[in-house]
Design a protein around this motif. Structure first.
Motif, PDB file in Angstrom:
ATOM      1  N   CYS A 620      74.117 -27.693  14.100  1.00  0.00           N
ATOM      2  CA  CYS A 620      74.612 -28.062  12.768  1.00  0.00           C
ATOM      3  C   CYS A 620      75.593 -29.231  12.980  1.00  0.00           C
ATOM      4  O   CYS A 620      76.804 -29.029  13.041  1.00  0.00           O
ATOM      5  CB  CYS A 620      75.270 -26.880  12.062  1.00  0.00           C
ATOM      6  SG  CYS A 620      76.261 -25.779  13.091  1.00  0.00           S
ATOM      7  N   HIS A 621      75.033 -30.421  13.100  1.00  0.00           N
ATOM      8  CA  HIS A 621      75.801 -31.575  13.558  1.00  0.00           C
ATOM      9  C   HIS A 621      76.742 -32.141  12.509  1.00  0.00           C
ATOM     10  O   HIS A 621      77.589 -32.976  12.822  1.00  0.00           O
ATOM     11  CB  HIS A 621      74.846 -32.653  14.062  1.00  0.00           C
ATOM     12  CG  HIS A 621      74.071 -32.235  15.267  1.00  0.00           C
ATOM     13  ND1 HIS A 621      74.651 -32.090  16.499  1.00  0.00           N
ATOM     14  CD2 HIS A 621      72.770 -31.879  15.414  1.00  0.00           C
ATOM     15  CE1 HIS A 621      73.741 -31.691  17.371  1.00  0.00           C
ATOM     16  NE2 HIS A 621      72.589 -31.557  16.740  1.00  0.00           N
ATOM     17  N   ASP A 622      76.586 -31.708  11.283  1.00  0.00           N
ATOM     18  CA  ASP A 622      77.503 -32.088  10.201  1.00  0.00           C
ATOM     19  C   ASP A 622      77.652 -30.863   9.322  1.00  0.00           C
ATOM     20  O   ASP A 622      76.667 -30.356   8.783  1.00  0.00           O
ATOM     21  CB  ASP A 622      76.944 -33.271   9.402  1.00  0.00           C
ATOM     22  CG  ASP A 622      77.952 -33.841   8.415  1.00  0.00           C
ATOM     23  OD1 ASP A 622      78.526 -33.045   7.633  1.00  0.00           O
ATOM     24  OD2 ASP A 622      78.148 -35.068   8.400  1.00  0.00           O
ATOM     25  N   SER A 647      82.284 -34.703  12.026  1.00  0.00           N
ATOM     26  CA  SER A 647      80.827 -34.686  12.129  1.00  0.00           C
ATOM     27  C   SER A 647      80.353 -35.364  13.401  1.00  0.00           C
ATOM     28  O   SER A 647      80.821 -36.456  13.754  1.00  0.00           O
ATOM     29  CB  SER A 647      80.230 -35.390  10.901  1.00  0.00           C
ATOM     30  OG  SER A 647      78.876 -35.700  11.105  1.00  0.00           O
ATOM     31  N   ASN A 648      79.393 -34.741  14.090  1.00  0.00           N
ATOM     32  CA  ASN A 648      78.760 -35.409  15.228  1.00  0.00           C
ATOM     33  C   ASN A 648      78.045 -36.681  14.785  1.00  0.00           C
ATOM     34  O   ASN A 648      77.981 -37.665  15.528  1.00  0.00           O
ATOM     35  CB  ASN A 648      77.754 -34.475  15.897  1.00  0.00           C
ATOM     36  CG  ASN A 648      78.418 -33.356  16.682  1.00  0.00           C
ATOM     37  OD1 ASN A 648      79.625 -33.381  16.927  1.00  0.00           O
ATOM     38  ND2 ASN A 648      77.639 -32.367  17.072  1.00  0.00           N
ATOM     39  N   ILE A 649      77.513 -36.658  13.562  1.00  0.00           N
ATOM     40  CA  ILE A 649      76.789 -37.822  13.047  1.00  0.00           C
ATOM     41  C   ILE A 649      77.752 -38.996  12.866  1.00  0.00           C
ATOM     42  O   ILE A 649      77.471 -40.126  13.275  1.00  0.00           O
ATOM     43  CB  ILE A 649      76.089 -37.461  11.725  1.00  0.00           C
ATOM     44  CG1 ILE A 649      75.049 -36.356  11.980  1.00  0.00           C
ATOM     45  CG2 ILE A 649      75.437 -38.680  11.096  1.00  0.00           C
ATOM     46  CD1 ILE A 649      74.452 -35.764  10.727  1.00  0.00           C
ATOM     47  N   THR A 650      78.898 -38.728  12.279  1.00  0.00           N
ATOM     48  CA  THR A 650      79.909 -39.773  12.082  1.00  0.00           C
ATOM     49  C   THR A 650      80.377 -40.353  13.412  1.00  0.00           C
ATOM     50  O   THR A 650      80.655 -41.548  13.521  1.00  0.00           O
ATOM     51  CB  THR A 650      81.118 -39.191  11.322  1.00  0.00           C
ATOM     52  OG1 THR A 650      80.665 -38.614  10.097  1.00  0.00           O
ATOM     53  CG2 THR A 650      82.144 -40.260  11.030  1.00  0.00           C
ATOM     54  N   ASN A 651      80.435 -39.497  14.433  1.00  0.00           N
ATOM     55  CA  ASN A 651      80.981 -39.907  15.726  1.00  0.00           C
ATOM     56  C   ASN A 651      79.907 -40.243  16.754  1.00  0.00           C
ATOM     57  O   ASN A 651      80.198 -40.320  17.958  1.00  0.00           O
ATOM     58  CB  ASN A 651      81.887 -38.796  16.269  1.00  0.00           C
ATOM     59  CG  ASN A 651      83.161 -38.633  15.449  1.00  0.00           C
ATOM     60  OD1 ASN A 651      84.107 -39.400  15.620  1.00  0.00           O
ATOM     61  ND2 ASN A 651      83.186 -37.655  14.561  1.00  0.00           N
ATOM     62  N   ALA A 652      78.679 -40.458  16.305  1.00  0.00           N
ATOM     63  CA  ALA A 652      77.567 -40.699  17.231  1.00  0.00           C
ATOM     64  C   ALA A 652      77.813 -41.894  18.140  1.00  0.00           C
ATOM     65  O   ALA A 652      77.344 -41.925  19.295  1.00  0.00           O
ATOM     66  CB  ALA A 652      76.268 -40.887  16.447  1.00  0.00           C
ATOM     67  N   GLY A 653      78.531 -42.885  17.658  1.00  0.00           N
ATOM     68  CA  GLY A 653      78.786 -44.090  18.448  1.00  0.00           C
ATOM     69  C   GLY A 653      79.649 -43.852  19.668  1.00  0.00           C
ATOM     70  O   GLY A 653      79.771 -44.741  20.526  1.00  0.00           O
TER      71      GLY A 653
END
Length: 734
Positions: A620-622, A647-653
């Motif tokens: 559940c990445h976000d 969120s993992n999505i927000t921090n993907a970079g």
């Protein structure tokens, strides 16, 4: 680093050990099948040769005997049916007759009768048996989030209430005369959930403002016999979604008047269960948990005026763990047995409904885990708890009984270990099973009220297990980030571990705040042990933010799921490396599923200085994409900027390590788009990663194929070796 050939040998050695372990029979638990009178029971015991022994125990004496000769019964059944019974002969249901000289039993969904003197079998004609659940509590548990229905008929069965065109009607069952109580209801905003008062004079009902749950979707790509993907959908509430609301009203059936009760709309869960005061239809109580999980009330309503009074009103700056709220109503004494963490530890309170006065039943720096049963006549509570025995693992479960007055506390399970109990009919006896991850189970029969009067049932020796070469796991303790709190975990090592070598560390992570997850009981088969055989030290840890310790320990997760106890986990592994030079924390991997999938990916994003490789399954990445009831419990409501920030999505970079994402395309627990959106963000940030999508699979770690991919991934990135070339059938010969 191992050579490729050495690695192939490790894979085969791991497979051989897994196979050897499956042949070792260790009795972890027994399922007692009690006679209706509660004077004895039978149970099945697995044996090393893949056979089964069936034993009968006389509860009063503790005498144990073999119920029949398994081989003779198997041969008799083969003769009757003509079917081979070479596989493990497993009886699913059975009862004895003729003073235990015959049995009626069920195998492969068919019933048979056998005379145990002649071993002559025949198809059974009378298979009536009384099923008893030895683990069921005395009371039926009901949870606030479960839907419930009420009897539409009044208690005296003279009238019935129903909804027609959104309005409430009352009909006499004597002359069929119909009375309309409301006129402002519609099919869009109806009245509903009507409940009668015990004296038949009033009904309680709700003006409902419905909200339809939104759908999430997935595509089944590989359905046999089709050439197109099949679109699937199901209702799925996410954080911040609107809910149906319920406004409570009271109706006098005879005067046809209504009163709005002095309470807020219910906007979380559905219409509540009503608890009427015994012998007095003027008052009832109901429970209200506010959305956001920061307030819980037991509210009393005066039917004649609509006035309300809070009997229990708990508020907190963090969260109240909704699924762990326990209430039991004692109608004869107007008392409520209630569990709360408001003093910093989860304990039992006794609340007087009439005065609202509270009295602590249990107290101390330990945790009441759950109440099994309440006996209002004996004024006794049976419950399970952990952390009270200072000399052992604070997560070990023990079972207790205590009086309503907080006196006469008895530990039914004083032996060191993690305990599981089951009870005989009428609770004259109970069976206690206890073990630790590195201590084989002990199973004993005890008499209620005299827990030291023990009959030994099973205690499997571990000689056969140790003969396989396996190393039993170690329980390891280190200090948390505060320098004071103990953090507990387990360590699995390769069977052929060389003390002169250093081994990469792999953490199996699940930091979901709903529980604690490190194994506490003995188990022969364990994936962590199997992974360790490839040349790793595998660990699992319960860090801060997980449950079953103090309220402060748990509160770390509040608005803070990205924390996942990583500071505690890293300190724990550093302490492990300081004690054992074989632990190489320069090479640390991590894997997890679901919330553990979120955690394992988050380890690379938020702690790249420590974690180097991760396998993340159905994460559940976000927390905005995942289910409402779970995420709002810990991240709060309304949805704030902290959701996006963590969120993992927000921090993907931020990704710098090696990442494998696994997702089943048919996941209906965590929507697959959680992983796909994370993958999209990684691609847009030009990050390299691996992605495994398993057609047709639901919420999972990828199944057998996914677990192979996980092992190969860690071998490649932590051992810097090439895994087996399976497409070519590459194997090693030992």
């Amino acid at each position: 680093m191992p050579s490729h050939q050495q690695l192939l040998q490790s894979y085969q050695a791991a497979d051989l050990l897994d196979s050897a372990l499956k042949k070792v029979a260790v009795v972890n638990r027994i399922k007692p099948n009690w006679a209706p009178a509660g004077n004895g029971f039978w149970y099945a015991k697995a044996l090393n040769n893949n056979d089964v022994s069936y034993l009968f125990v006389n509860a009063s004496t503790g005498d144990k005997r073999q119920l029949f000769e398994t081989q003779r019964l198997r041969e008799a059944l083969e003769k009757l049916t003509g079917l081979s019974q070479k596989e493990r002969f497993w009886i699913t249901d059975m009862f004895t007759g003729d003073q235990d000289r015959s049995i009626t039993f069920k195998v492969n969904d068919k019933w048979f009768y056998c005379d145990l003197k002649s071993y002559k079998c025949m198809p059974a004609t009378d298979t009536t048996m009384k099923h008893y659940d030895p683990e069921a509590p005395l009371q039926t548990r009901r949870y606030r989030w479960e839907e419930w229905t009420t009897d539409s008929a009044s208690a005296d069965k003279k009238r019935v209430a129903y909804i027609k065109n959104g309005n409430i009607y009352i009909k006499s069952l004597l002359n069929q005369a119909e009375v309309q109580l409301t006129t402002d209801g519609t099919t869009d905003k109806p009245w509903g959930n009507v409940t009668w008062s015990p004296d038949n004079s009033h009904v309680v009902a709700y003006r409902i403002d419905p909200r339809k749950s939104k759908n999430v979707y997935y595509v089944l790509s590989s359905v046999p016999g089709t050439t197109r993907g099949e679109l699937k959908s199901h209702e799925y509430d996410q954080p911040g979604d609107e809910f149906t609301t319920y406004q409570q009203y009271l109706f006098n059936v005879d005067t046809r008047t209504k009163i709005k009760t002095e309470t807020d709309k219910i906007d979380f869960f559905g219409a509540p269960v009503l608890h009427w005061r015994k012998g007095n239809s003027r008052y009832f109580t109901f429970e209200k948990a506010d959305r956001g999980h920061q307030r819980f009330r037991v509210i009393q309503v005066d039917v004649t005026t609509g006035a309300t009074r809070n009997i229990i009103d708990e508020k907190t700056k963090t969260f109240i763990y909704e699924q762990r709220i326990y209430t039991y109503y004692c109608p004869d004494t107007h008392e409520i047995v209630w569990i709360t963490e408001k003093d910093g530890w989860r304990h039992i309170y006794l609340v007087d409904e009439l005065t609202g006065k509270e009295k602590l039943v249990t107290t101390g720096n330990w945790v009441v885990r759950d109440i099994d049963s309440v006996d209002t006549k004996k004024r006794m509570i049976w419950f399970k708890g952990s952390g009270k025995n200072a000399a052992e693992n604070p997560y070990n479960m023990h079972f207790y009984q205590i009086g309503f007055d907080g006196k006469n506390l008895v530990d039914l399970t004083p032996e060191k270990g993690n305990h599981q109990l089951s009870y005989s009919p009428y609770r004259k006896y109970f069976i206690d099973t206890y073990s630790e991850v590195n201590t084989a189970p002990v199973i004993v029969l005890k008499r209620m009220g005299a827990p030291k009067a023990v009959h030994m049932l099973e205690h499997s020796p571990v000689n056969d297990l140790l003969a396989t070469g396996i190393k039993l796991p170690e329980v390891f303790v280190a200090k948390a980030r505060d320098g004071k709190t103990d953090i507990w975990g387990v360590v699995y090592r390769p069977a052929n571990m060389d003390p002169a070598k250093a081994y990469p560390v792999i953490e199996n992570i699940y930091a979901g705040p709903q529980d604690s997850f490190v194994p506490k009981s003995f188990s022969v088969i364990n994936e962590m042990q199997s992974i360790a055989q490839l040349g790793f030290i595998v660990v699992q840890i319960d860090g801060m933010g997980t449950a079953n310790r103090s309220k402060a320990f748990h509160d770390v997760c509040w608005h803070n799921l990205a924390d996942a106890g990583f500071e505690d986990r890293i300190l724990w592994m550093k302490a492990l490396a300081a004690k054992y030079p074989q632990v190489d924390i320069a090479r640390v991997g991590v894997y997890g599923t679901s919330a553990g999938g979120q955690n394992s990916a988050g380890a690379l994003l938020f702690h790249p200085e420590f974690y180097k490789s991760a396998v993340s399954a159905c994460g559940c990445h976000d927390n905005r994409i995942d289910k409402q009831w779970w995420n709002e419990q810990w991240m709060g409501y309304p949805v704030g900027p902290h959701y996006e920030a963590q969120s993992n999505i927000t921090n993907a970079g931020k990704l710098t390590g090696n990442l494998l994402l696994i997702v089943g395309e048919a996941d209906n627990n965590v929507p697959p788009e959680s992983t796909f959106r994370f993958a999209d963000a990684l691609i847009k940030n030009n990050k390299m990663f691996d992605l495994l999508v398993v057609p047709g699979m639901g919420h999972s770690d990828g199944g057998k194929y996914g677990r192979l991919k996980k092992r190969d991934f860690f071998v490649k990135h932590l051992l810097q070796a090439d895994p087996p070339e399976r497409n070519r059938g590459e194997k090693a010969v030992l």
